[in-house]
Design an enzyme around this catalytic site. Sequence first.
Site, PDB file in Angstrom:
ATOM      1  N   GLU A 180      28.110   1.290 -73.806  1.00  9.81           N
ATOM      2  CA  GLU A 180      28.384   2.274 -73.068  1.00  9.81           C
ATOM      3  C   GLU A 180      28.960   4.324 -73.096  1.00  9.81           C
ATOM      4  OE1 GLU A 180      29.555  -1.197 -70.154  1.00  9.81           O
ATOM      5  OE2 GLU A 180      31.675  -0.174 -71.672  1.00  9.81           O
TER       6      GLU A 180
HETATM    7  C1  TNX Z   1      31.170  -4.505 -70.461  1.00 13.06           C
HETATM    8  S1  TNX Z   1      29.184  -5.652 -72.687  1.00 13.06           S
HETATM    9  C2  TNX Z   1      31.748  -4.367 -71.760  1.00 13.06           C
HETATM   10  C3  TNX Z   1      32.690  -3.945 -71.800  1.00 13.06           C
HETATM   11  C4  TNX Z   1      33.729  -4.808 -70.550  1.00 13.06           C
HETATM   12  C5  TNX Z   1      32.876  -5.359 -69.909  1.00 13.06           C
HETATM   13  C6  TNX Z   1      33.817  -6.112 -69.326  1.00 13.06           C
HETATM   14  C7  TNX Z   1      30.203  -4.301 -73.812  1.00 13.06           C
HETATM   15  C8  TNX Z   1      29.546  -4.155 -74.800  1.00 13.06           C
HETATM   16  N1  TNX Z   1      30.823  -3.243 -72.644  1.00 13.06           N
HETATM   17  O1  TNX Z   1      33.399  -2.388 -71.567  1.00 13.06           O
HETATM   18  O2  TNX Z   1      35.288  -4.737 -71.333  1.00 13.06           O
HETATM   19  O3  TNX Z   1      31.670  -5.454 -70.278  1.00 13.06           O
HETATM   20  O4  TNX Z   1      32.866  -7.212 -68.816  1.00 13.06           O
END
Ligand code: TNX
Length: 527
Positions: free
Chosen positions: A335
């Site tokens: 992300e």
């Molecule tokens: C996505 S999945 C994220 C996290 C969040 C989560 C909550 C991923 C690698 N990153 O930063 O905490 O969703 O479900």
Amino acid sequence: MKRLSARRLLVVVLTALGLVCAGLGAGAGPAVAASTFPNVVVPAPVSETADGTTFTLPATATITSDDANTGGYLAGILRASTGYALPLTVGAASPGTIALSLSGAPASVGAEGYQLTVSTSGGVLIQAQQAAGLFHGVQTLLQLLPGSVMSPTVQPGPWTLPGGTILDHPRFGYRGAMLDIARHFFTPAQVERYIDELALYKVNYLHLHLSDDQGWRIAVNSWPDLATYGGSTEVGGGTGGYWTQADYSAVVAYAASRYMTVVPEIDMPGHTNAALASYASLNCNGVAPALYTGTNVGFSSLCVSLPLTYTFVDQVLGELAALTPGPYLHIGGDEASSTSASDYATFIGKAEAIVTAHGKSVMGWHDITNAGTPPAGAQAQFWGTTTSAPNLAAAAANGTEVVMSPANHAYLDMKYTRKTRLGQTWAGLVDVDTAYGWDPGNYLTGVSGSQVAGVEGPLWTETIVTSADIDYMAFPRLPALAELGWSPWSTHDQTAFTARLGAQGPRWKAMGVNYYHSTQVSWPAGS
Ligand code: TNX
């Protein structure tokens, strides 16, 4: 070589007899009463052969073990609930009532498997090639005893086991759980409690998410403000906290005593607001942002063009590498929506080289494969909600191993149902059927089973605050993932699995685990 004692010889002979009788089957007449093993062990073992007898642990029982740690672990649990003295001898020549032996296991059990034999006359014999196998065999033994065996106080018994033989070894080498101690802070004691719960299901990797926008949780000597300032809050504005390096080492050692390897994660280049807030010099504009206590993602980025960024990454990962005996350093990489694609590729390439230079293998969320194939020995962790990730498949074709955490099946922070008080819904609702109903070895387009290292259940903690919350989100789903990671696909059966899961209820009750009573499982009365 140890002499085969009379009792062990009897065990071997009886076992062979049992196997022969079982092998003769229905056509050979009623040589043994038709009997099957109770369907109670999670994860399901490779093979179970019942002999129709039982064995009841006498008050005078003894334990012998070729491994002091595993012997002590078993004795600790059994003494508390049975009230028996259960004297433990390490490395004894002749086997105790319960014998944990590092000799005589079939080669097929490998490094983590075991053979467990229970017989009326011979007691209990667990054989493995390594201590980890004895430990996993002990978990199976505990699950064959009444659930009250997990109680910290003396219970009535009787402590009766089904007779027969179990042969068992894992399908995948990586069976993980992740805990996010960044969004909400959790103490080493809380994490050790979770380690003990995970160990019951033969989980062998604990991935710790140690940094994120809302908090930096591990002391770094060369950048002290990361912990003292960057760790001073959490989601919702609480006081946060951080682990000293001694705290971290103690958790690593505790995990090792449960044959579990810690994988530390420093999430980069996004998810870094706590670091950027701690040091103005890490920011492209030289200005430190405020600490962050919300739950948005994707707004922060390390400054890719700044040379100091790589000094920072090198020193942080260097300290972590020195503290971590396990092979992996997890660099996050998810992300990074405020980092351009070319900056992202530049950054990930440099971070991967730094991990390698510190003698460790790279682990990262599967986004890192957007920056090209990671270095040899890397693992990319799939967290998507579709069954296709072309860049990950391309990296896998070039040797990157895949750890499966599809969010719509494996995320332990998803709600079970709309009514679940805790958790999120962005990847969907995940009840027991959904957590169990997929094959990690045959899931992603273009990724074959042999490219999959295993499975991991991540628990993100935006909404998770207490150990009771952790329990509620992990149980009963974590055992579903653990079974996908350990058991051969040939044992996969939703109905049989939910029955096995029901048998765990009394154990969790005895241990004080605050599990979710999924309506998909029939839990025994009182549990
Ligand atoms: C996505 S999945 C994220 C996290 C969040 C989560 C909550 C991923 C690698 N990153 O930063 O905490 O969703 O479900």
